[in-house]
Motif scaffolding. Structure first.
Motif, PDB file in Angstrom:
ATOM      1  N   ASP A   1      13.394 121.281  13.933  1.00  0.00           N
ATOM      2  CA  ASP A   1      12.662 122.109  12.969  1.00  0.00           C
ATOM      3  C   ASP A   1      12.047 123.331  13.645  1.00  0.00           C
ATOM      4  O   ASP A   1      12.028 124.431  13.077  1.00  0.00           O
ATOM      5  N   THR A   2      11.537 123.142  14.859  1.00  0.00           N
ATOM      6  CA  THR A   2      10.950 124.269  15.582  1.00  0.00           C
ATOM      7  C   THR A   2      12.001 125.312  15.905  1.00  0.00           C
ATOM      8  O   THR A   2      11.745 126.525  15.795  1.00  0.00           O
ATOM      9  N   GLU A   3      13.196 124.868  16.316  1.00  0.00           N
ATOM     10  CA  GLU A   3      14.270 125.813  16.616  1.00  0.00           C
ATOM     11  C   GLU A   3      14.676 126.597  15.374  1.00  0.00           C
ATOM     12  O   GLU A   3      14.888 127.824  15.436  1.00  0.00           O
ATOM     13  N   GLU A   4      14.768 125.917  14.244  1.00  0.00           N
ATOM     14  CA  GLU A   4      15.137 126.613  13.001  1.00  0.00           C
ATOM     15  C   GLU A   4      14.052 127.613  12.592  1.00  0.00           C
ATOM     16  O   GLU A   4      14.357 128.716  12.122  1.00  0.00           O
ATOM     17  N   TRP A   5      12.795 127.234  12.787  1.00  0.00           N
ATOM     18  CA  TRP A   5      11.707 128.155  12.432  1.00  0.00           C
ATOM     19  C   TRP A   5      11.717 129.382  13.331  1.00  0.00           C
ATOM     20  O   TRP A   5      11.540 130.513  12.864  1.00  0.00           O
ATOM     21  N   MET A   6      11.909 129.194  14.641  1.00  0.00           N
ATOM     22  CA  MET A   6      11.945 130.335  15.558  1.00  0.00           C
ATOM     23  C   MET A   6      13.135 131.241  15.275  1.00  0.00           C
ATOM     24  O   MET A   6      13.029 132.469  15.383  1.00  0.00           O
ATOM     25  N   ARG A   7      14.265 130.641  14.899  1.00  0.00           N
ATOM     26  CA  ARG A   7      15.427 131.449  14.550  1.00  0.00           C
ATOM     27  C   ARG A   7      15.185 132.224  13.261  1.00  0.00           C
ATOM     28  O   ARG A   7      15.591 133.389  13.120  1.00  0.00           O
ATOM     29  N   HIS A   8      14.503 131.589  12.311  1.00  0.00           N
ATOM     30  CA  HIS A   8      14.212 132.270  11.037  1.00  0.00           C
ATOM     31  C   HIS A   8      13.244 133.432  11.236  1.00  0.00           C
ATOM     32  O   HIS A   8      13.398 134.498  10.631  1.00  0.00           O
ATOM     33  N   ARG A   9      12.240 133.247  12.102  1.00  0.00           N
ATOM     34  CA  ARG A   9      11.257 134.306  12.365  1.00  0.00           C
ATOM     35  C   ARG A   9      11.723 135.309  13.411  1.00  0.00           C
ATOM     36  O   ARG A   9      11.012 136.270  13.705  1.00  0.00           O
ATOM     37  N   GLN A  10      12.898 135.067  13.997  1.00  0.00           N
ATOM     38  CA  GLN A  10      13.502 135.981  14.977  1.00  0.00           C
ATOM     39  C   GLN A  10      12.551 136.236  16.154  1.00  0.00           C
ATOM     40  O   GLN A  10      12.298 137.385  16.549  1.00  0.00           O
ATOM     41  N   LEU A  11      12.040 135.163  16.706  1.00  0.00           N
ATOM     42  CA  LEU A  11      11.177 135.281  17.870  1.00  0.00           C
ATOM     43  C   LEU A  11      11.996 135.706  19.084  1.00  0.00           C
ATOM     44  O   LEU A  11      13.155 135.313  19.224  1.00  0.00           O
ATOM     45  N   PRO A  12      11.413 136.497  19.985  1.00  0.00           N
ATOM     46  CA  PRO A  12      12.143 136.875  21.205  1.00  0.00           C
ATOM     47  C   PRO A  12      12.398 135.668  22.091  1.00  0.00           C
ATOM     48  O   PRO A  12      11.740 134.633  21.988  1.00  0.00           O
ATOM     49  N   ASP A  13      13.354 135.830  22.990  1.00  0.00           N
ATOM     50  CA  ASP A  13      13.752 134.706  23.852  1.00  0.00           C
ATOM     51  C   ASP A  13      12.600 134.218  24.722  1.00  0.00           C
ATOM     52  O   ASP A  13      12.492 133.019  24.998  1.00  0.00           O
ATOM     53  N   GLU A  14      11.739 135.120  25.164  1.00  0.00           N
ATOM     54  CA  GLU A  14      10.633 134.714  26.022  1.00  0.00           C
ATOM     55  C   GLU A  14       9.669 133.786  25.278  1.00  0.00           C
ATOM     56  O   GLU A  14       9.246 132.747  25.809  1.00  0.00           O
ATOM     57  N   LEU A  15       9.342 134.142  24.029  1.00  0.00           N
ATOM     58  CA  LEU A  15       8.450 133.278  23.258  1.00  0.00           C
ATOM     59  C   LEU A  15       9.116 131.953  22.923  1.00  0.00           C
ATOM     60  O   LEU A  15       8.474 130.900  22.924  1.00  0.00           O
ATOM     61  N   ARG A  16      10.394 131.987  22.629  1.00  0.00           N
ATOM     62  CA  ARG A  16      11.107 130.746  22.333  1.00  0.00           C
ATOM     63  C   ARG A  16      11.076 129.796  23.529  1.00  0.00           C
ATOM     64  O   ARG A  16      10.873 128.589  23.378  1.00  0.00           O
ATOM     65  N   GLU A  17      11.266 130.345  24.710  1.00  0.00           N
ATOM     66  CA  GLU A  17      11.262 129.510  25.907  1.00  0.00           C
ATOM     67  C   GLU A  17       9.886 128.914  26.147  1.00  0.00           C
ATOM     68  O   GLU A  17       9.757 127.754  26.565  1.00  0.00           O
ATOM     69  N   ARG A  18       8.831 129.677  25.883  1.00  0.00           N
ATOM     70  CA  ARG A  18       7.477 129.152  26.052  1.00  0.00           C
ATOM     71  C   ARG A  18       7.192 128.032  25.060  1.00  0.00           C
ATOM     72  O   ARG A  18       6.546 127.034  25.404  1.00  0.00           O
ATOM     73  N   VAL A  19       7.668 128.186  23.827  1.00  0.00           N
ATOM     74  CA  VAL A  19       7.474 127.130  22.818  1.00  0.00           C
ATOM     75  C   VAL A  19       8.223 125.872  23.227  1.00  0.00           C
ATOM     76  O   VAL A  19       7.693 124.756  23.150  1.00  0.00           O
ATOM     77  N   ARG A  20       9.462 126.015  23.689  1.00  0.00           N
ATOM     78  CA  ARG A  20      10.251 124.856  24.106  1.00  0.00           C
ATOM     79  C   ARG A  20       9.594 124.155  25.292  1.00  0.00           C
ATOM     80  O   ARG A  20       9.553 122.922  25.359  1.00  0.00           O
ATOM     81  N   ARG A  21       9.079 124.917  26.236  1.00  0.00           N
ATOM     82  CA  ARG A  21       8.451 124.332  27.412  1.00  0.00           C
ATOM     83  C   ARG A  21       7.194 123.559  27.039  1.00  0.00           C
ATOM     84  O   ARG A  21       6.927 122.481  27.581  1.00  0.00           O
ATOM     85  N   PHE A  22       6.425 124.092  26.079  1.00  0.00           N
ATOM     86  CA  PHE A  22       5.217 123.384  25.654  1.00  0.00           C
ATOM     87  C   PHE A  22       5.552 122.088  24.932  1.00  0.00           C
ATOM     88  O   PHE A  22       4.941 121.043  25.184  1.00  0.00           O
TER      89      PHE A  22
END
Length: 630
Positions: free
Chosen positions: A359-380
């Motif tokens: 669900d988090t991956e789908e939300w980040m893809r929908h909001r078009q977050l940059p790769d750096e923010l996506r990586e920080r979310v995944r790491r957390f």
């Protein structure tokens, strides 16, 4: 009354009555439940007592004496435990639900031995007595040997009838016993693996009963074939005898055995589902071989609902297959379904984490977050899963009583809080108040806990990890101070100073430092409102020593002190240099201005060479001796 026993009666006689909710009764119920499972396993072993000795000119249908002795021994021990259980029921109090007296939603606890005995006699006493009777031992050792002119088929039918008739009440006793355990503890199995094994064990016992009964019926079908194909009366004289005893075997001609040979496909007799056992001569094998062979047959056909069976037109065989198919469907849906549920509960947290990650991956893809923010979310998310395994610690603690919650928090946080020198001066009551209000907090590498100038909303106590605490004194040029915080340190001391003033403002204090996680950090956080409550209680100590402790261990005060010392040192140097220049001017007044300009710079310019440090605002100093309303 004691912990487990309630003594009733006068000096002449005392009756030991057990409390049904005591630990002793719970332990006995678990022991008896285990023994009941053993009894359910032992009883079908009597079906393996009949055996067939195949010979070239004769064959014998008899009993396995050694096996009968072993089974009788263990069965007698199980019967003794049933008798002990009956005695225990006569000495266990019960709750009278129809009573008008209610205590915490329950009825009155009846401890009168006569009422206990009368209630037990009217309820489960008859079933318990039937379950405890040594009926199979009597049949095998006394009844069958006494019937001299009874055939093997008739003896086997008596054994099956008695064993199964007693098997039903023994099976029934498991359900009320399980209910008592669930009522006392909430569950039968404490872990998911124990629950899976419990249901799988019931399924294996059912397979064991069906396999043992199939073995006994195969012996009956063998003797039925011999009777149908016998030519004279002497050939049909089949007796249920001991094959190890001489001159007590059933003799016949070779032609009769060839017409009843199950491995011969040309015979006219249809063995039906007993063909595999008789073609492999399972009744003539040792106990372990025929036991595991029959267990495999029962487990296989119970799992596939008897679909692989080839059934004859024999009515008993057909009814048995119908019962096997229905029982297999019910047990597979219930017991194996429970096993699957227990095993899935082991990985339910992993599945929840995977769904949340998706669900988090789908939300980040929908909001078009940059790769750096996506990586920080995944790491957390990954670090939070490794640290907590998906368990919400706060939700678990909230449902616990306040006293138990305080003890748990004290165990987890007290040593950590005592590392803070400022808090080490507090008494246990205030330390408990702090520990109860601490909340678990996780940070990944590169996370900014707070930035310089932002409001400080919490005070952080580090359990493990490293943080970088730095300041530029409001962004002034040329000023930078940095330190590393590790396990046992804390940050957010501005909030502590704000909370300790007599009348704190509504707005939170601004952070004087930027705190950043160097690696993954696990900590406890104390919110502003909680800290204000603790500080309001702590002000009553009126200790001047605490001011010095607070100054010494505060990174904000340390920075201000270092800058204050540097500024004082530079002022001292300026004054000393000015004095030296003044003395030199008094002795060298005759020197020309040109020579002064060539050799030394003017005094004012030389003094300006020592730069002034930027002014650093002194931190607010809490006054512990002033009450809030003074």
């Amino acid at each position: 009354s004691g912990k487990n026993k309630i003594f009733v009666g006068g000096d002449a006689q005392q009756y030991k009555i057990f409390d049904p909710s005591s630990d002793f009764i719970l332990m006995w119920n678990r022991i008896f439940l285990f023994s009941s499972f053993l009894a359910l396993f032992i009883d079908p072993l009597y079906f393996y007592v009949p055996k067939i000795v195949y010979g070239d000119t004769y064959s014998c249908v008899g009993t396995d004496t050694h096996l009968t002795i072993i089974i009788t021994f263990f069965r007698s021990i199980a019967d003794l435990l049933y008798v002990v259980h009956i005695i225990m029921k006569f000495r266990t109090a019960f709750v009278k639900t129809s009573s008008t007296l209610r205590v915490f939603g329950r009825g009155d606890l009846v401890t009168d031995p006569k009422e206990i005995a009368w209630k037990y006699l009217r309820s489960d006493f008859a079933i318990d007595v039937v379950a405890a009777l040594p009926l199979p031992q009597i049949i095998v050792w006394y009844v069958i040997p006494a019937i001299k002119y009874s055939g093997a088929e008739h003896n086997n039918n008596i054994l099956v009838l008695i064993v199964l008739a007693q098997y039903l009440p023994r099976l029934y006793l498991i359900f009320p016993l399980t209910y008592e355990i669930v009522k006392a503890t909430g569950v039968v199995a404490k872990t998911a693996w124990e629950g899976a094994v419990y249901n799988l064990l019931l399924y294996l016992i059912a397979s064991h009963v069906l396999g043992a009964l199939w073995y006994l019926l195969s012996v009956d079908r063998q003797t039925a074939c011999w009777k149908m194909n016998c030519r004279n009366e002497s050939d049909c004289n089949i007796r249920y005898l001991d094959c190890d005893t001489p001159n007590q075997t059933w003799a016949s001609t070779t032609d009769l055995f060839s017409r009843c040979n199950a491995s011969n496909d040309s015979i006219t007799f249809d063995y039906g589902m007993f063909q595999p056992a008789l073609s492999n001569q399972a009744p003539a094998q040792g106990f372990l071989r025929k036991f595991f062979y029959s267990l495999w047959w029962g487990l296989q056909n119970l799992s596939c609902y008897g679909q692989t069976l080839s059934v004859s037109t024999y009515i008993g065989e057909t009814l048995y297959c119908i019962f096997l198919a229905v029982l297999g469907l019910v047990l597979f849906a219930h017991l194996i379904g429970n096993v699957q549920t227990y095993l899935q509960s082991i990985t339910v947290r992993v599945e929840e984490w995977r769904l949340k990650q998706r669900d988090t991956e789908e939300w980040m893809r929908h909001r078009q977050l940059p790769d750096e923010l996506r990586e920080r979310v995944r790491r957390f998310i990954q670090y939070k899963w490794l640290a907590t395994r998906g368990v919400n610690e706060e939700s678990i603690l909230q449902v616990l009583p306040a006293d138990l919650r305080r003890d748990i928090k004290r165990h987890l946080c007290l040593d950590l809080v005592r590392r803070v020198p400022f808090f080490s001066q507090m008494d246990d009551q205030l330390l408990d108040a702090i520990c109860v209000r601490l909340v678990s907090s996780l940070c990944t590498k590169g996370t900014y806990i707070v930035r310089e100038g932002d409001p400080v909303a919490e005070m952080l106590f580090i359990i493990r990890g490293k943080l970088e605490s730095s300041t530029t004194n409001g962004g002034r040029t040329g000023f930078f101070n940095s330190t590393t915080l590790k396990a046992g340190d804390f940050c957010g001391e501005e909030l502590l100073g704000w909370a300790l003033v007599p009348k704190p403002t509504a707005s939170l204090p601004s952070s004087t430092r930027t705190v950043k996680a160097l690696i993954e950090v696990e900590a406890f956080s104390l919110q502003a409102e909680d800290l204000k409550f603790v500080a309001s209680q702590f002000r009553r100590l009126h200790s001047k020593k605490l001011q010095h402790t607070f100054r010494y261990y505060s990174h904000h005060w340390r920075t201000w002190g270092a800058c204050f010392i540097q500024a004082a040192w530079r002022r001292y140097r300026r004054r000393k240099m000015a004095k030296d220049l003044s003395m030199r001017e008094s002795f060298n007044s005759v020197r020309s201005e040109d020579s002064d300009g060539e050799d030394d710079p003017p005094p004012k310019k030389r003094l300006q060479a020592i730069k002034e440090l930027p002014t650093l605002k002194k931190p607010d100093e809490p006054d512990f001796s002033v009450e809030p309303y003074e």
